[in-house]
Design an enzyme around this catalytic site. Sequence first.
Site, PDB file in Angstrom:
ATOM      1  N   LYS A 196      28.244 -17.186  96.666  1.00 49.87           N
ATOM      2  CA  LYS A 196      29.225 -16.453  95.874  1.00 49.87           C
ATOM      3  C   LYS A 196      29.546 -15.108  96.545  1.00 49.87           C
ATOM      4  O   LYS A 196      30.701 -14.757  96.722  1.00 49.87           O
ATOM      5  CB  LYS A 196      28.653 -16.260  94.464  1.00 49.87           C
ATOM      6  CG  LYS A 196      29.573 -15.525  93.537  1.00 49.87           C
ATOM      7  CD  LYS A 196      28.986 -15.455  92.136  1.00 49.87           C
ATOM      8  CE  LYS A 196      29.753 -14.437  91.325  1.00 49.87           C
ATOM      9  NZ  LYS A 196      29.267 -14.294  89.961  1.00 49.87           N
ATOM     10  N   GLU A 202      19.144 -15.073 102.773  1.00 51.03           N
ATOM     11  CA  GLU A 202      18.679 -16.418 103.119  1.00 51.03           C
ATOM     12  C   GLU A 202      19.843 -17.255 103.658  1.00 51.03           C
ATOM     13  O   GLU A 202      19.750 -17.906 104.700  1.00 51.03           O
ATOM     14  CB  GLU A 202      18.105 -17.129 101.877  1.00 51.03           C
ATOM     15  CG  GLU A 202      16.796 -16.578 101.367  1.00 51.03           C
ATOM     16  CD  GLU A 202      16.971 -15.494 100.323  1.00 51.03           C
ATOM     17  OE1 GLU A 202      18.045 -14.841 100.289  1.00 51.03           O
ATOM     18  OE2 GLU A 202      16.025 -15.279  99.546  1.00 51.03           O
ATOM     19  N   GLY A 254      26.536 -17.363  89.343  1.00 45.83           N
ATOM     20  CA  GLY A 254      25.946 -18.261  90.342  1.00 45.83           C
ATOM     21  C   GLY A 254      25.288 -19.474  89.707  1.00 45.83           C
ATOM     22  O   GLY A 254      25.495 -20.614  90.138  1.00 45.83           O
ATOM     23  N   ARG A 255      24.510 -19.269  88.663  1.00 49.76           N
ATOM     24  CA  ARG A 255      23.759 -20.379  88.075  1.00 49.76           C
ATOM     25  C   ARG A 255      24.630 -21.271  87.191  1.00 49.76           C
ATOM     26  O   ARG A 255      24.136 -22.244  86.622  1.00 49.76           O
ATOM     27  CB  ARG A 255      22.538 -19.849  87.320  1.00 49.76           C
ATOM     28  CG  ARG A 255      22.841 -18.751  86.315  1.00 49.76           C
ATOM     29  CD  ARG A 255      21.561 -18.066  85.852  1.00 49.76           C
ATOM     30  NE  ARG A 255      21.818 -16.924  84.980  1.00 49.76           N
ATOM     31  CZ  ARG A 255      22.058 -15.688  85.406  1.00 49.76           C
ATOM     32  NH1 ARG A 255      22.101 -15.434  86.691  1.00 49.76           N
ATOM     33  NH2 ARG A 255      22.261 -14.702  84.540  1.00 49.76           N
ATOM     34  N   GLU A 340      16.643 -16.998  84.564  1.00 48.49           N
ATOM     35  CA  GLU A 340      17.443 -15.902  85.117  1.00 48.49           C
ATOM     36  C   GLU A 340      18.399 -15.383  84.042  1.00 48.49           C
ATOM     37  O   GLU A 340      18.750 -14.207  84.022  1.00 48.49           O
ATOM     38  CB  GLU A 340      18.224 -16.379  86.360  1.00 48.49           C
ATOM     39  CG  GLU A 340      18.691 -15.242  87.246  1.00 48.49           C
ATOM     40  CD  GLU A 340      19.137 -15.693  88.642  1.00 48.49           C
ATOM     41  OE1 GLU A 340      18.354 -15.583  89.600  1.00 48.49           O
ATOM     42  OE2 GLU A 340      20.279 -16.160  88.764  1.00 48.49           O
ATOM     43  N   HIS A 371       0.641 -38.344  84.574  1.00 50.22           N
ATOM     44  CA  HIS A 371      -0.560 -38.474  85.408  1.00 50.22           C
ATOM     45  C   HIS A 371      -0.919 -37.147  86.062  1.00 50.22           C
ATOM     46  O   HIS A 371      -1.649 -37.118  87.040  1.00 50.22           O
ATOM     47  CB  HIS A 371      -0.340 -39.574  86.447  1.00 50.22           C
ATOM     48  CG  HIS A 371      -0.077 -40.897  85.800  1.00 50.22           C
ATOM     49  ND1 HIS A 371      -1.083 -41.775  85.453  1.00 50.22           N
ATOM     50  CD2 HIS A 371       1.081 -41.458  85.358  1.00 50.22           C
ATOM     51  CE1 HIS A 371      -0.557 -42.831  84.868  1.00 50.22           C
ATOM     52  NE2 HIS A 371       0.760 -42.664  84.788  1.00 50.22           N
ATOM     53  N   LYS A 500      14.422  -7.969  96.638  1.00 51.41           N
ATOM     54  CA  LYS A 500      15.321  -8.076  97.801  1.00 51.41           C
ATOM     55  C   LYS A 500      15.314  -6.773  98.590  1.00 51.41           C
ATOM     56  O   LYS A 500      15.231  -6.767  99.812  1.00 51.41           O
ATOM     57  CB  LYS A 500      16.764  -8.337  97.343  1.00 51.41           C
ATOM     58  CG  LYS A 500      17.044  -9.713  96.803  1.00 51.41           C
ATOM     59  CD  LYS A 500      18.554  -9.840  96.566  1.00 51.41           C
ATOM     60  CE  LYS A 500      18.905 -11.006  95.685  1.00 51.41           C
ATOM     61  NZ  LYS A 500      20.310 -11.033  95.290  1.00 51.41           N
TER      62      LYS A 500
HETATM   63  O1  F6P Z   1      18.759 -14.821  92.987  1.00 52.15           O
HETATM   64  C1  F6P Z   1      19.843 -14.048  92.641  1.00 52.15           C
HETATM   65  C2  F6P Z   1      21.162 -14.721  92.891  1.00 52.15           C
HETATM   66  O2  F6P Z   1      22.143 -13.750  92.795  1.00 52.15           O
HETATM   67  C3  F6P Z   1      21.456 -15.879  91.954  1.00 52.15           C
HETATM   68  O3  F6P Z   1      21.920 -15.468  90.726  1.00 52.15           O
HETATM   69  C4  F6P Z   1      22.437 -16.644  92.754  1.00 52.15           C
HETATM   70  O4  F6P Z   1      22.588 -17.934  92.250  1.00 52.15           O
HETATM   71  C5  F6P Z   1      21.785 -16.602  94.115  1.00 52.15           C
HETATM   72  O5  F6P Z   1      21.226 -15.315  94.181  1.00 52.15           O
HETATM   73  C6  F6P Z   1      22.666 -16.871  95.279  1.00 52.15           C
HETATM   74  O6  F6P Z   1      23.703 -15.936  95.385  1.00 52.15           O
HETATM   75  P1  F6P Z   1      24.953 -16.178  96.295  1.00 52.15           P
HETATM   76  O7  F6P Z   1      25.653 -17.405  95.825  1.00 52.15           O
HETATM   77  O8  F6P Z   1      25.789 -14.948  96.176  1.00 52.15           O
HETATM   78  O9  F6P Z   1      24.459 -16.367  97.709  1.00 52.15           O
END
Ligand code: F6P
Length: 534
Positions: A196, A202, A254-255, A340, A371, A500
């Site tokens: 987003k 990452e 995002g979620r 979240e 199990h 972060k």
């Molecule tokens: O972990 C925080 C967060 O902002 C989530 O809410 C989101 O889904 C994720 O990081 C990834 O964010 P982006 O889509 O901006 O890379």
Amino acid sequence: MNQFSDLIAHAAAHPDQRIMDFFDINDRAADFSAAFGDFVFDYSKTSIDPEARALLIALAERMGVAQKREAMFTGAKINETEGRAVLHTAWRNPEGSVMVDGVDVMPKLRETLARMEAFAADVREGRFRGQGGAITDVVNIGIGGSDLGPVMATLALAPYHDGPRVHFVSNIDGAHIHDVLKGLNPETTLVIVASKTFTTIETMTNAETARKWMAAKVADPAAQFAAISTASDRTAAFGIDAARVFGFEDWVGGRYSVWSPIGLSVMIAVGPANFAEFLRGGAAMDKHFREAPFARNLPVLLALVGIWHNQVLGHATRAVLPYDQRLLRLPAYLQQLEMESNGKRVSMDGADLPYNSGPVVWGEPGTNGQHAFYQLIHQGTRVVPCEFLLAAQGHEPDLDHQHMLLMANCLAQSEALLRGRSLEEATEIMRKKGLTGAELERQARHRVFPGNRPSTTLLYPKLTPFTFGAIIALYEHRVFVEGVILGINSYDQWGVELGKELALALAPVLEGTSDGAGKDGSTRALAAKIRAMR
Ligand code: F6P
């Protein structure tokens, strides 16, 4: 005194209530279940009695669930700490108009959806090609909401997957991307960078790694990249052609974004028509949520059961137990969606919450969980409210005998939680095995199940794209209702920020270019040990 006081008093007035006894009165199962199309949500195996239900519904009314629901669907900025509307629902109902800041956001959304469909079809039908031929593999690079939804959906819709293979990379751990790319052919791989913000460390790190991997084999690596983001300036800076950039607005959290271009990998896997069915399922649940009276409204009831177990009875966790192997990643998805969203400590106006916010959510598909951790659920000292999900039909007609066993196990578990096994029954069983005296009593006590442990069951006909969409929208709205009742903002996530920031500052400490001054003793000592081990 808070909004839960009358419910807490009601529960305290009935400390010895056995859920099982409810079934002697009227038709408990019919009275304490609700339908959405062919779905049945059964909450009869909980300790909610008619009075508690009336109090719960009154609570939802008093907290303004109906008004806030309309505010959400019509584009009001209910995400107050980020000044944003919450309109992921627009992506699953791309008709009509929705106004944000005086602008109708739907024409642009429809245009992007049409571009996604055309691109997905081009990839699936070989018109969009890699530099070594038709696309055989798609790698979605994203994390959190840009990963969990597509991963879950791709697994859930496996019977409909007739497009290229789809892989997911999320972790900053180089092992993840290494193991995914190993064995893939860069010349026939499409990489989708899903972020987003297009700043997430990452995702951006993995995207760079993928670009290098691609560049070693193909002349124009960027030509085999697509991007999904709200930040078109950043996707352009990364070098991805605007024709393969699919944008969305900041009013999709995002979620909550699997319905949006973030779902592109799913669309490529199952095809635009099946993806449209997934959206249609979500939209059908939206309609139900907006129109059904609270007493028969599945998201509202699911939320009220959650409030009853967590805020009223004090059960800190809930287990999500899909008896549907393809919902393997639903618990992980719900961990982000619920924790979240509702893992907050202050109310909308910034005051400390005088009660607990959302529960810890966890789970595994049945029968595997049986199990593993069901021992604790049946005989541990803590009560874990369980939420079973079950499809009446599988997708494998020739394996229907296995589906029968799956369903029998699901019903058996909720029955066992409800019924339990008394000391008398356990003693009788052990007596028949020949035990006597003190040893009989000792062994029998180990075999007692207290029972009276709550569970709900969501029963649906079959895990189709439509059904799956409805299930996910159901859980989204449940989170909304619980958030409104808790008086919190379910749509921000400030709690992920501190770690972060600290990670960025720690990298030089690990590299040895900073002495870590100002860090606590434990962190400095661990960093020193890491440096010594490398
Ligand atoms: O972990 C925080 C967060 O902002 C989530 O809410 C989101 O889904 C994720 O990081 C990834 O964010 P982006 O889509 O901006 O890379």
